[in-house]
Design a protein around this motif. Structure first.
Motif, mmCIF file in Angstrom:
data_model
loop_
_atom_site.group_PDB
_atom_site.id
_atom_site.type_symbol
_atom_site.label_atom_id
_atom_site.label_comp_id
_atom_site.label_asym_id
_atom_site.label_seq_id
_atom_site.Cartn_x
_atom_site.Cartn_y
_atom_site.Cartn_z
ATOM 1 N N VAL A 60 108.387 19.339 51.138
ATOM 2 C CA VAL A 60 109.463 19.119 52.102
ATOM 3 C C VAL A 60 109.795 17.634 52.113
ATOM 4 C CG1 VAL A 60 110.132 19.226 54.547
ATOM 5 C CG2 VAL A 60 108.749 21.062 53.536
ATOM 6 N N VAL A 61 111.095 17.311 52.097
ATOM 7 C CA VAL A 61 111.555 15.933 52.140
ATOM 8 C C VAL A 61 112.257 15.696 53.470
ATOM 9 C CG1 VAL A 61 113.121 14.238 51.113
ATOM 10 C CG2 VAL A 61 111.772 15.741 49.642
ATOM 11 N N GLY A 62 111.895 14.607 54.148
ATOM 12 C CA GLY A 62 112.549 14.297 55.414
ATOM 13 C C GLY A 62 112.262 12.888 55.870
ATOM 14 N N THR A 63 112.662 12.612 57.130
ATOM 15 C CA THR A 63 112.477 11.291 57.725
ATOM 16 C C THR A 63 111.492 11.399 58.874
ATOM 17 O OG1 THR A 63 114.749 10.713 57.159
ATOM 18 C CG2 THR A 63 113.662 9.347 58.822
ATOM 19 N N VAL A 64 110.611 10.402 59.012
ATOM 20 C CA VAL A 64 109.649 10.382 60.110
ATOM 21 C C VAL A 64 110.394 10.084 61.410
ATOM 22 C CG1 VAL A 64 107.597 9.267 61.072
ATOM 23 C CG2 VAL A 64 107.752 9.682 58.599
ATOM 24 N N LEU A 65 110.387 11.071 62.335
ATOM 25 C CA LEU A 65 111.079 10.921 63.608
ATOM 26 C C LEU A 65 110.181 10.283 64.656
ATOM 27 C CD1 LEU A 65 112.706 14.491 63.717
ATOM 28 C CD2 LEU A 65 113.730 12.369 62.856
ATOM 29 N N LYS A 66 108.872 10.568 64.574
ATOM 30 C CA LYS A 66 107.964 10.121 65.614
ATOM 31 C C LYS A 66 106.528 10.209 65.091
ATOM 32 C CE LYS A 66 106.299 11.869 70.104
ATOM 33 N NZ LYS A 66 106.458 12.992 71.070
ATOM 34 N N GLN A 89 112.351 20.482 62.331
ATOM 35 C CA GLN A 89 111.235 19.547 62.372
ATOM 36 C C GLN A 89 109.945 20.222 61.877
ATOM 37 O OE1 GLN A 89 110.582 17.515 66.065
ATOM 38 N NE2 GLN A 89 112.771 17.112 66.401
ATOM 39 N N LEU A 90 109.111 19.408 61.222
ATOM 40 C CA LEU A 90 107.817 19.864 60.706
ATOM 41 C C LEU A 90 106.741 18.959 61.281
ATOM 42 C CD1 LEU A 90 106.102 21.575 58.668
ATOM 43 C CD2 LEU A 90 106.625 19.822 56.951
ATOM 44 N N GLU A 91 105.713 19.565 61.863
ATOM 45 C CA GLU A 91 104.627 18.787 62.464
ATOM 46 C C GLU A 91 103.491 18.614 61.450
ATOM 47 O OE1 GLU A 91 101.358 19.904 65.691
ATOM 48 O OE2 GLU A 91 103.374 19.821 66.595
ATOM 49 N N LEU A 92 103.100 17.350 61.207
ATOM 50 C CA LEU A 92 102.038 17.009 60.257
ATOM 51 C C LEU A 92 100.836 16.477 61.029
ATOM 52 C CD1 LEU A 92 104.274 14.923 57.797
ATOM 53 C CD2 LEU A 92 103.890 17.405 57.763
ATOM 54 N N THR A 93 99.626 16.892 60.629
ATOM 55 C CA THR A 93 98.423 16.438 61.328
ATOM 56 C C THR A 93 97.352 16.035 60.322
ATOM 57 O OG1 THR A 93 98.892 18.039 63.095
ATOM 58 C CG2 THR A 93 96.700 17.023 63.076
ATOM 59 N N TRP A 94 96.722 14.873 60.608
ATOM 60 C CA TRP A 94 95.577 14.412 59.826
ATOM 61 C C TRP A 94 94.374 14.233 60.745
ATOM 62 C CZ3 TRP A 94 100.516 12.823 58.595
ATOM 63 C CH2 TRP A 94 100.922 12.984 57.261
ATOM 64 N N PHE A 100 93.736 5.001 58.512
ATOM 65 C CA PHE A 100 94.567 4.676 57.354
ATOM 66 C C PHE A 100 95.982 5.247 57.514
ATOM 67 C CE2 PHE A 100 96.368 6.278 53.357
ATOM 68 C CZ PHE A 100 96.542 5.089 52.658
ATOM 69 N N PHE A 101 96.068 6.545 57.849
ATOM 70 C CA PHE A 101 97.387 7.180 57.942
ATOM 71 C C PHE A 101 98.216 6.600 59.089
ATOM 72 C CE2 PHE A 101 95.020 10.634 55.711
ATOM 73 C CZ PHE A 101 95.801 10.657 54.569
ATOM 74 N N SER A 102 97.560 6.257 60.201
ATOM 75 C CA SER A 102 98.310 5.726 61.338
ATOM 76 C C SER A 102 98.902 4.357 61.041
ATOM 77 C CB SER A 102 97.412 5.655 62.578
ATOM 78 O OG SER A 102 96.355 4.728 62.378
ATOM 79 N N ARG A 103 98.275 3.632 60.106
ATOM 80 C CA ARG A 103 98.814 2.330 59.717
ATOM 81 C C ARG A 103 99.814 2.439 58.570
ATOM 82 N NH1 ARG A 103 93.213 -1.304 59.630
ATOM 83 N NH2 ARG A 103 92.872 -1.343 61.898
ATOM 84 N N SER A 104 99.727 3.519 57.819
ATOM 85 C CA SER A 104 100.563 3.652 56.617
ATOM 86 C C SER A 104 101.914 4.294 56.894
ATOM 87 C CB SER A 104 99.823 4.493 55.561
ATOM 88 O OG SER A 104 98.593 3.911 55.226
ATOM 89 N N ILE A 105 101.979 5.181 57.892
ATOM 90 C CA ILE A 105 103.206 5.948 58.137
ATOM 91 C C ILE A 105 103.817 5.514 59.469
ATOM 92 C CG2 ILE A 105 104.192 8.254 58.451
ATOM 93 C CD1 ILE A 105 101.805 9.338 56.802
ATOM 94 N N VAL A 106 105.075 5.110 59.423
ATOM 95 C CA VAL A 106 105.763 4.663 60.644
ATOM 96 C C VAL A 106 107.096 5.381 60.762
ATOM 97 C CG1 VAL A 106 104.666 2.383 60.614
ATOM 98 C CG2 VAL A 106 106.840 2.722 59.445
ATOM 99 N N SER A 107 107.640 5.362 61.961
ATOM 100 C CA SER A 107 108.945 5.994 62.202
ATOM 101 C C SER A 107 110.001 5.383 61.289
ATOM 102 C CB SER A 107 109.354 5.799 63.669
ATOM 103 O OG SER A 107 108.477 6.494 64.524
ATOM 104 N N GLY A 108 110.856 6.255 60.785
ATOM 105 C CA GLY A 108 111.916 5.808 59.892
ATOM 106 C C GLY A 108 111.590 5.938 58.424
ATOM 107 N N TYR A 131 101.321 13.227 50.452
ATOM 108 C CA TYR A 131 102.660 12.696 50.722
ATOM 109 C C TYR A 131 102.986 11.562 49.774
ATOM 110 C CZ TYR A 131 101.043 8.373 52.984
ATOM 111 O OH TYR A 131 100.490 7.144 53.223
ATOM 112 N N ASP A 132 104.276 11.370 49.551
ATOM 113 C CA ASP A 132 104.808 10.226 48.820
ATOM 114 C C ASP A 132 105.851 9.564 49.703
ATOM 115 O OD1 ASP A 132 103.648 10.185 46.080
ATOM 116 O OD2 ASP A 132 104.466 12.222 46.021
ATOM 117 N N ARG A 133 105.768 8.246 49.801
ATOM 118 C CA ARG A 133 106.835 7.521 50.485
ATOM 119 C C ARG A 133 107.959 7.313 49.483
ATOM 120 N NH1 ARG A 133 104.008 4.033 52.226
ATOM 121 N NH2 ARG A 133 103.815 4.612 54.408
#
Length: 706
Positions: A60-66, A89-94, A100-108, A131-133
């Motif tokens: 799935v390809v999309g934008t981080v909303l939150k 919307q798709l909910e992702l959980t780690w 690591f993930f909380s610092r790597s992935i940000v809104s937008g 995931y791939d950015r």
């Protein structure tokens, strides 16, 4: 610019990355394209969020909303991301790697995520997705668009490349390599030239080269990827076989050897006086050798057969034919023990037929050696058996017509060449008791004719093999004692490896002393190892052959060729430290007589790989099956060793343990090309010659083909 341009000129490389890439063999754009993926991930199942189904694995390809970090206690924290596209919307959980993930992935962030879909009520979810950015596009797509370069990393079958630690530290990940390869295709005139003729492409249904390169790096489908991999493997193996075809053509057309015109009295008497009947496989090998010797072209044949299959008597028939045609034979063995053994058995059979057999080793008395050299030079000596002493400068032959090299893999290229040069184009028979899988044989000895003996002589009984732990040694020793009581003999072998040779030898000698004094004080034990003088080694072996020694304790010096039919037990201590081929050779020292034989593999705490080796030994006595298992476990290079691996060192994609059918197809094509056009002068073969000169000239020069 050409694909031969330096990699440093490719956008995104620079001097630091170019230096790291050079360490793994990538100096040019061309090298980059030949750095093939090691595996692939299928991200081709791409869907929008509203169409997701429970349980499916998709991209799935999309934008981080939150984003949201929940909990701080280690082991209880989790990181959640809400990814959105135009449909939902798709909910992702780690739950792991939360920091690591909380610092790597940000809104937008624009992400492509890949994982298994589940639902909580109506909410689509993924847990721990890959995931791939998605990067900014060089083509500046409009808002919400995915760039062409992004699609090299997601929504398709994506390539995963081998990477080193240095590469990772410099940012040269699989993703970065995919980007560089994409730029190479985009910016350079990549591989538009073919390296196979149109006739070959058509006859063998091969993809065009440019298409194969693109599909192997950026597959459009699984089917296209398989076709691309087949094309790359086929052309790689084609050029290996082309080298062999050129060598063989040159040998057969430009070099002439003496013609063996007839078989005569010696051959007939040898056959008549044999105390046993040759097997069908031995007879076939003899026929193949005879056919070679009568052509006028130098024989260049490999005779391979399992331990105890009877290769030596086949070679002796070739030597008998040489004698019938007034020519001498030289038989080179890798060790003095083996040379002496062959000398004694040949003398026993040949001397009654009027042939004189001599033994040349490095430790002979000067007077004895000089007499042998004079007899060899005058032609009075028909057959010379020996070690590398046969190739020393002072050794000359009156009429050397046949060279036999036993356990040929244990001699270097220069040693084999030196023996060949003792005559003008002698016939050469190479022998090995280390069976080689047919694909490896075709890949390493492709310029040789190969005879294989897989049939064992009548009455040869398989050796029972048992895997035991050190705590069971007492039972093993009891069995040894009972066999000796029945009039049999046995071996106890200790490992000897180069890295710890002194310690291993000390342990073997100390074990011998303990066995002699404490375990078997009432039996006659002999000790043999590589540090003994040749005379001492031969004296110990003679005592063992004559039955004056009950148990022979030693290192792997007894690995090859020792033939004592009365020996029925082989005990291999620390068996996990031996390779499969060595274990099989050692086991082959027993089971050579009329009595049932047993091999005990003693181990302590084997690794998983060592256990696989040992269980293979227990499961089969067939050396060819064992060699295939060995190749699978250790890889081709380790099985063959540097000396034998030859052209196989340069293989980038073909796997000789799996690609036999491709190898066979490519071999047929290569030999057909050279049969039709030995110098590659025809216009249709121009692309083949050009590619050969560019990439293979350093391995087989054109001087080799005339």
């Amino acid at each position: 610019m050409s694909a031969t341009a330096s990699i440093i000129y490719l956008k995104g490389v620079g001097s630091k990355k170019a230096s790291i890439l050079k360490e793994i063999g990538i100096s040019t754009v061309d090298d980059l394209l030949n750095y093939f993926p090691r595996r692939y991930l299928d991200r081709s199942a791409m869907k929008c969020i509203r169409d997701l189904a429970d349980g499916e694995t998709v991209t799935v390809v999309g934008t981080v909303l939150k984003t949201q970090l929940e909990g701080t206690h280690p082991g209880r924290a989790r990181f959640k991301v809400w990814l959105g596209d135009a449909t939902g919307q798709l909910e992702l959980t780690w739950f792991r790697g939360v920091r690591f993930f909380s610092r790597s992935i940000v809104s937008g962030d624009a992400l492509a995520v890949h994982g298994k879909v589940s639902y909580f009520g109506r909410q689509a979810q993924m847990q721990h997705p890959d995931y791939d950015r998605l990067t900014a596009s060089p083509h500046e797509p409009g808002e919400g668009e995915i760039s062409d370069f992004d699609l090299y990393h997601t929504g398709r079958i994506i390539s995963i490349y081998p990477t080193t630690d240095a590469m990772k530290q410099a940012g040269l990940t699989s993703k970065q390599l995919r980007t560089l390869v994409a730029r190479a295709f985009d910016e350079y005139r990549v591989r538009s030239e073919e390296n196979l003729s149109q006739a070959i492409l058509s006859d063998y249904h091969l993809l065009p080269l440019r298409e194969a390169y693109h599909e192997i790096h950026f597959p459009s489908s699984h089917e296209a990827l398989e076709l691309a991999r087949y094309r790359m493997k086929w052309s790689e193996l084609f050029y290996v076989q082309l080298m062999f075809a050129l060598r063989q053509s040159e040998l057969r057309t430009s070099k002439r050897a003496v013609i063996f015109t007839h078989s005569g009295v010696v051959t007939e008497q040898l056959y008549r006086t044999l105390p046993y009947e040759l097997t069908d496989a031995q007879k076939q090998a003899v026929r193949e050798i005879y056919r070679d010797l009568k052509t006028g072209s130098p024989m260049n044949r490999l005779l391979q057969g399992d331990v105890g299959s009877g290769k030596t008597i086949v070679a002796m028939f070739a030597m008998a034919l040489a004698a019938d045609n007034g020519l001498q034979s030289a038989f080179m063995a890798p060790t003095e023990i083996l040379a002496v053994q062959h000398y004694l058995s040949m003398k026993r059979l040949f001397q009654p037929l009027g042939l004189r057999v001599g033994l040349l080793t490095g430790k002979q008395r000067k007077k004895e050696r000089q007499a042998l050299l004079e007899a060899l030079g005058s032609g009075e000596l028909h057959i010379a058996v020996g070690t590398h002493a046969l190739i020393e400068g002072e050794v000359s032959y009156a009429g050397l017509g046949l060279v036999v090299i036993d356990e040929q893999h244990r001699f270097g290229v220069l040693q084999r060449k030196a023996l060949r040069e003792k005559a003008v184009n002698p016939h050469v028979l190479l022998m090995t008791a280390t069976p080689i899988p047919r694909t490896l044989s075709m890949g390493v000895f492709g310029d040789l004719d190969v005879s294989v003996i897989r049939q064992m002589p009548a009455g040869r009984r398989p050796v029972r093999t048992s895997l035991c732990y050190e705590k069971e040694l007492a039972k093993v020793y009891d069995f040894l004692r009972s066999e000796v009581a029945e009039g049999r003999q046995g071996y106890i072998v200790y490992p000897l490896v180069e890295e710890s040779e002194k310690m291993d030898l000390k342990a073997a000698v100390e074990s011998f002393e303990e066995l002699s004094s404490s375990v078997f004080p009432d039996l006659r034990l002999g000790l043999i190892h590589g540090q003994l003088t040749p005379d001492r080694k031969e004296m110990v072996m003679d005592e063992f052959r004559r039955g004056e020694v009950d148990l022979l304790v030693g290192t792997t010096v007894i690995e090859v060729g020792v033939d004592v039919p009365n020996a029925t037990v082989m005990v291999i201590e620390h068996a996990e430290r031996f390779g499969l081929a060595q274990l099989h050779q050692l086991r082959g020292r027993v089971g050579r007589g009329e009595h049932g034989s047993t091999c005990f593999l003693i181990c302590s705490m084997p690794t998983a790989e060592a256990r696989e080796r040992l269980e293979a030994m227990v499961s089969t006595n067939d050396g060819f099956i064992i060699s295939e298992i060995d190749a699978r476990i250790r890889g081709v290079g380790n099985v063959l060793g540097k000396e034998q691996s030859g052209p196989l060192n340069g293989l980038r994609i073909a796997d000789l343990t799996r690609d036999f059918d491709i190898m066979q197809s490519a071999r047929i094509a290569a030999f057909r090309v050279i049969a039709e056009d030995a110098q590659l002068r025809a216009a249709e073969h121009g692309v083949i010659k050009a590619h050969y000169l560019r990439y293979y000239q350093d391995r087989v020069t054109l001087a080799d083909i005339g």
